[in-house]
Design an enzyme around this catalytic site. Structure first.
Site, mmCIF file in Angstrom:
data_model
loop_
_atom_site.group_PDB
_atom_site.id
_atom_site.type_symbol
_atom_site.label_atom_id
_atom_site.label_comp_id
_atom_site.label_asym_id
_atom_site.label_seq_id
_atom_site.Cartn_x
_atom_site.Cartn_y
_atom_site.Cartn_z
ATOM 1 N N SER A 134 0.861 -1.187 0.000
ATOM 2 C CA SER A 134 0.000 0.000 0.000
ATOM 3 C C SER A 134 0.890 1.227 0.000
ATOM 4 C CB SER A 134 -0.892 0.002 1.243
ATOM 5 O OG SER A 134 -1.529 1.248 1.425
ATOM 6 N N TYR A 147 -1.762 -1.072 10.518
ATOM 7 C CA TYR A 147 -1.796 -1.424 9.095
ATOM 8 C C TYR A 147 -0.556 -0.870 8.400
ATOM 9 C CZ TYR A 147 -3.508 -1.831 4.279
ATOM 10 O OH TYR A 147 -3.648 -2.137 2.942
#
Length: 239
Positions: A134, A147
């Protein structure tokens, strides 16, 4: 000879778009997921693909999945570690901040590392290994710092693995998507990239043997972090 591709979390979102893109190229495709209903829908739409029910955080499930790929296709050329989860955690509140943390870390970080190791033991000269991280691997999101942490860890693993496997000719690609129009981002406001576009960019990056694929806004992050790190931090703070 057509490529054999395994995609974890391949029944929706980016994973399914990658599966469909590979099928259009004539590849032999296997996907895995935890939901049998989602796997059945995938199989109905793509009867030539292999759909495997597997929780990649479980050792025996990963081994059984690789067995299924070997039994059906005889080999594996491309492994795409796509399965993951996004969990918001606010440590400022002190409330349930580490609930199910082990599962988050296992799915987003430990499982892809373990699956990669297990696949390489069987097929040490695979053509390519892909890790879906990401843009948050480079700048951690305010609303989900764990995350960001696990994706940063996977980013680092991909970087080191790339150097290790280069002499064998195995290409390691890291995909850093922006906000994508997937079920995980259904409630996220703002413009989102279509999963099919992410898949298209990923396959092009693989063909060109690029180390990283950075669709959409993420392609600006490395430069922004170099020349205006505070601006990058402020931008991510709003996410």
């Amino acid at each position: 000879m057509r490529q054999v591709v395994l995609i974890t979390g391949g029944t929706s979102g980016i994973g399914m778009s990658l599966a469909e893109a590979y099928l259009k190229q004539g590849a032999a495709v296997a996907v895995c997921g935890r939901s049998q209903a989602a796997l059945d829908r995938f199989s109905d739409a793509h009867p030539d693909a292999l759909a495997i029910q597997a929780d990649v955080t479980i050792d025996a499930a990963r081994i059984a999945m690789l067995d299924a790929v070997a039994n059906r296709f005889g080999r594996l050329d491309v492994l795409i570690n796509n399965a993951g989860t996004f969990v918001e955690r606010n440590f400022a509140t002190g409330v349930n901040t580490t609930q199910d943390l082990e599962q988050e870390v296992a799915l987003n970080l430990t499982a892809p590392i373990q699956l990669t190791s297990e696949a390489l033991k069987r097929w040490p000269t695979m053509a390519a290994i892909v890790f879906v991280t990401s843009g948050f691997a480079l700048v951690s999101p305010t609303r989900a710092p764990t995350y960001g942490a696990v994706k940063a860890g996977l980013h680092a693993f991909a970087e080191g693995l790339r150097r290790q496997l280069a002499p064998k000719g195995t290409h390691v690609l890291e995909l850093l998507p922006p906000a994508v129009d997937t079920p995980m981002n259904a409630t996220l406001p703002g413009k989102k990239m279509a999963p099919a576009k992410v898949a298209e960019i990923t396959l092009k990056a693989l063909a060109n043997r690029q180390p990283m694929a950075m669709p959409g806004a993420t392609r600006l992050l490395p430069m922004l972090l170099r020349i205006a790190p505070n601006a990058a931090q402020r931008m991510v703070a709003k996410m």
